[in-house]
Design an enzyme around this catalytic site. Structure first.
Site, PDB file in Angstrom:
ATOM      1  N   GLU A  42       0.859  -1.178   0.000  1.00 58.28           N
ATOM      2  CA  GLU A  42       0.000   0.000   0.000  1.00 58.28           C
ATOM      3  C   GLU A  42       0.904   1.239   0.000  1.00 58.28           C
ATOM      4  OE1 GLU A  42      -3.549  -0.321   2.806  1.00 58.28           O
ATOM      5  OE2 GLU A  42      -2.192  -1.848   3.594  1.00 58.28           O
ATOM      6  N   ARG A 269       4.784 -13.570   9.921  1.00 57.32           N
ATOM      7  CA  ARG A 269       5.338 -12.238   9.809  1.00 57.32           C
ATOM      8  C   ARG A 269       6.714 -12.162  10.474  1.00 57.32           C
ATOM      9  NH1 ARG A 269       0.915  -7.912  11.780  1.00 57.32           N
ATOM     10  NH2 ARG A 269       2.601  -6.555  11.082  1.00 57.32           N
ATOM     11  N   LYS A 279       2.615   0.039  10.939  1.00 52.70           N
ATOM     12  CA  LYS A 279       2.800   1.220  10.111  1.00 52.70           C
ATOM     13  C   LYS A 279       2.129   2.443  10.732  1.00 52.70           C
ATOM     14  CE  LYS A 279       2.529   0.345   5.698  1.00 52.70           C
ATOM     15  NZ  LYS A 279       1.974   0.173   4.323  1.00 52.70           N
TER      16      LYS A 279
END
Length: 567
Positions: A42, A269, A279
């Protein structure tokens, strides 16, 4: 067709579970034997080391099996996106050595096709416009143990849904007043199947499409379809998307058939001690000025790690060591630091720098004499050669390397004892001079002229060896000493405000560090050096022709390596 090998690595050597799945699909001839992965960031922030683990897999597995990997920006929320992030993401991927060639895409490329699919689903009775608030929809979905309740708008007529959806996109309704939902199963065991939202109203102009769209697709609807539109065969993502996979497959099968269908595979992850990977939290640190920007060397962002002095090979080695599994884990930052030390040890040029200087005067050395001492540039690299460093009567040494009344096993400089000045002579300390406050201003010593390299006394052994810099030719630089950004091992697991866990000692600036002239003449942005006996340092882009700035990358002490030897 699976290649037997790529380079010197056998295709069957040490496959992780993701690679094994892909190998099996290729051998079975799925999707015509093609392999096409993708990395879908993104554009609403900078990439961090967790993203690196993801795209190392995406690009790496494509390279390993002779496939291709797309870079696709998931640009479905213009309220948070910026071209700054797009360019930064491209730079970070290239920095780690990967390239997408001509396979650069954007989710916004597929907005017309996604719109057409949504309209088709409305016409087929598979989607409807809901006018409830987000809070009402959330409450209506029930719980994992209780079924949800149907929306009062679930059975509105198809023509009315089509009309409302068109008007949503014309900007006739306020943001948050309506959404388009898929009509699936409000009693499903999978909460994601309880009529998920497909589109919401956003009136912020899109940085690529302008004002053309007032409705934007949600991730679960856009992602799988975008994979399908561009020919992706394997959608590799992290474990939090496991419960999303049935919905991914549900939407994809609105388009796919037996000849081609993307497959989603999940891995764990990258979580790192003394670090946050959210983020949202990283953006908060930047916006509130708690760090100096996304590229602050204390940040886990790739641009921050690069500025601190981390190397692509060190990051790749670390990712390879922790591997890819189906179980979440908290990885120790010490292992990342170990990978970095191993790489820098092989490549960083050795130089002399004195961080906390005090003057050493060699009283029996001629006042008007200067010699050039030959120094190894890197003993680990046979091609690195040597360089010369001036030596004269007055030198800078580390203040911590001298003690008047030392404890046992202190093998540095102390009155009456000998030490070797690295690459030069053996000297014996004869005393020191203090100021009115009792602080040491100068240290005095005498040298043995027979102990220089190449002379008969050069092999005489003493227990201590000190680094030094010549006073008349020393260049003063700025050094930024960085430590871990957080005080606790797992800040994400702690209660309360994560900002209260910040380490107030994570940055110390030293303005009086002395370095040898050979370094000052050659240092340029991004170069790596080992300040001998101190640590690894990198030239910061803030450096100017008048003043060099160095970032402390990592110290020399490797506790992780010692623990590995024990284990």
């Amino acid at each position: 067709m699976i290649p037997e090998s790529t380079g010197n690595t056998s295709i069957n050597e040490g496959l992780n579970f993701v690679e094994q799945y892909i190998k099996e699909d290729l051998e079975a001839g799925k999707n015509g034997g093609r392999l096409n992965t993708r990395f879908p960031p993104e554009p609403n922030g900078y990439l961090h080391i967790g993203h690196a683990k993801a795209f190392i897999m995406d690009f790496g597995v494509a390279e390993k099996f002779g496939g291709t990997c797309n870079l696709r920006f998931d640009d479905t929320n213009p309220q948070k996106e910026d071209t700054e992030y797009v360019e930064a993401i491209k730079k970070d991927i290239h920095w780690l050595g990967y390239d997408w060639g001509d396979r650069l895409y954007y989710a916004s490329d597929y907005f017309p096709q996604l719109w057409d699919l949504a309209v088709r689903m409305i016409k087929e009775g598979k989607a409807y416009v809901d006018e409830q608030t987000s809070e009402q929809i959330a409450a209506q979905k029930g719980t994992p143990t209780q079924p949800g309740q149907n929306s009062p708008y679930r059975d509105r007529p198809i023509e009315e849904n089509l009309d409302l959806f068109e008007r949503m996109n014309k900007g006739e309704f306020d943001e948050g007043s309506m959404v388009l939902r898929a009509k699936i199963d409000m009693a499903s065991d999978n909460m994601h199947f309880r009529d998920p939202v497909m589109y919401r109203i956003i009136k912020t102009p899109h940085w690529r499409t302008g004002d053309r769209w007032k409705v934007y697709p949600m991730y679960d609807f856009a992602h799988g379809q975008s994979d399908y539109f561009e020919g992706v065969t394997h959608s590799i993502c992290t474990l939090e998307f496991v419960p999303h996979r049935p919905l991914y497959e549900y939407f994809v099968k609105e388009l796919a058939d037996e000849s081609y269908c993307p497959r989603q595979i999940e891995f764990n992850r990258l979580n790192l001690t003394y670090t946050v990977m959210s983020k949202r939290k990283l953006l908060q640190l930047v916006k509130e000025g708690l760090v100096a920007g996304w590229d602050d060397p204390r940040m886990p962002t790739l641009c921050g790690l690069r500025r601190r002095g981390y190397t692509p090979d060190a990051i790749k080695d670390f990712v390879n060591r922790i591997g890819y599994t189906k179980y979440e884990a908290l990885n120790h930052v010490e292992l990342l630091e170990h990978s970095l030390r191993e790489d820098l040890n092989k490549h960083a040029t050795r130089v002399s720098a004195v961080v906390n200087p005090v003057k050493l005067v060699i009283t029996n050395y001629p006042e008007d004499k200067t010699e050039l001492m030959e120094m190894d540039s890197n003993p680990e690299d046979p091609t690195a050669g040597t360089h010369e460093m001036p030596f004269s009567r007055e030198l800078w040494i580390e203040r911590e390397d001298f003690m008047e009344n030392p404890p046992k096993k202190f093998f540095r400089m102390t009155p009456g004892k000998e030490v070797r000045l690295k690459g030069a002579y053996i000297v014996k300390c004869t005393g020191c001079k203090k100021n009115d406050e009792g602080d040491i201003e100068e240290i005095y010593a005498e040298y043995d002229p027979e102990t220089r390299s190449g002379l008969p006394g050069a092999d005489r052994k003493v227990k201590g060896t000190l680094h030094w810099v010549n006073v008349p030719t020393a260049v003063e630089v700025t050094v930024r000493d960085y430590d871990r950004l957080f005080n606790v091992e797992n800040p994400s697991a702690e209660e309360g405000d994560f900002r209260d866990l910040l380490n107030p000692e994570s940055l110390k600036v030293r303005e009086t560090v002395k370095v040898e002239p050979w370094l000052a003449e050659r240092a340029k942005d991004g170069d790596h050096y080992q300040f001998q006996r101190i640590g690894y340092y990198t030239v910061d882009p803030d450096s100017t022709a008048e003043r060099l700035v160095f970032n402390r990358t990592i110290g020399l002490k490797d506790t992780f390596a010692k623990e590995m030897k024990k284990g």
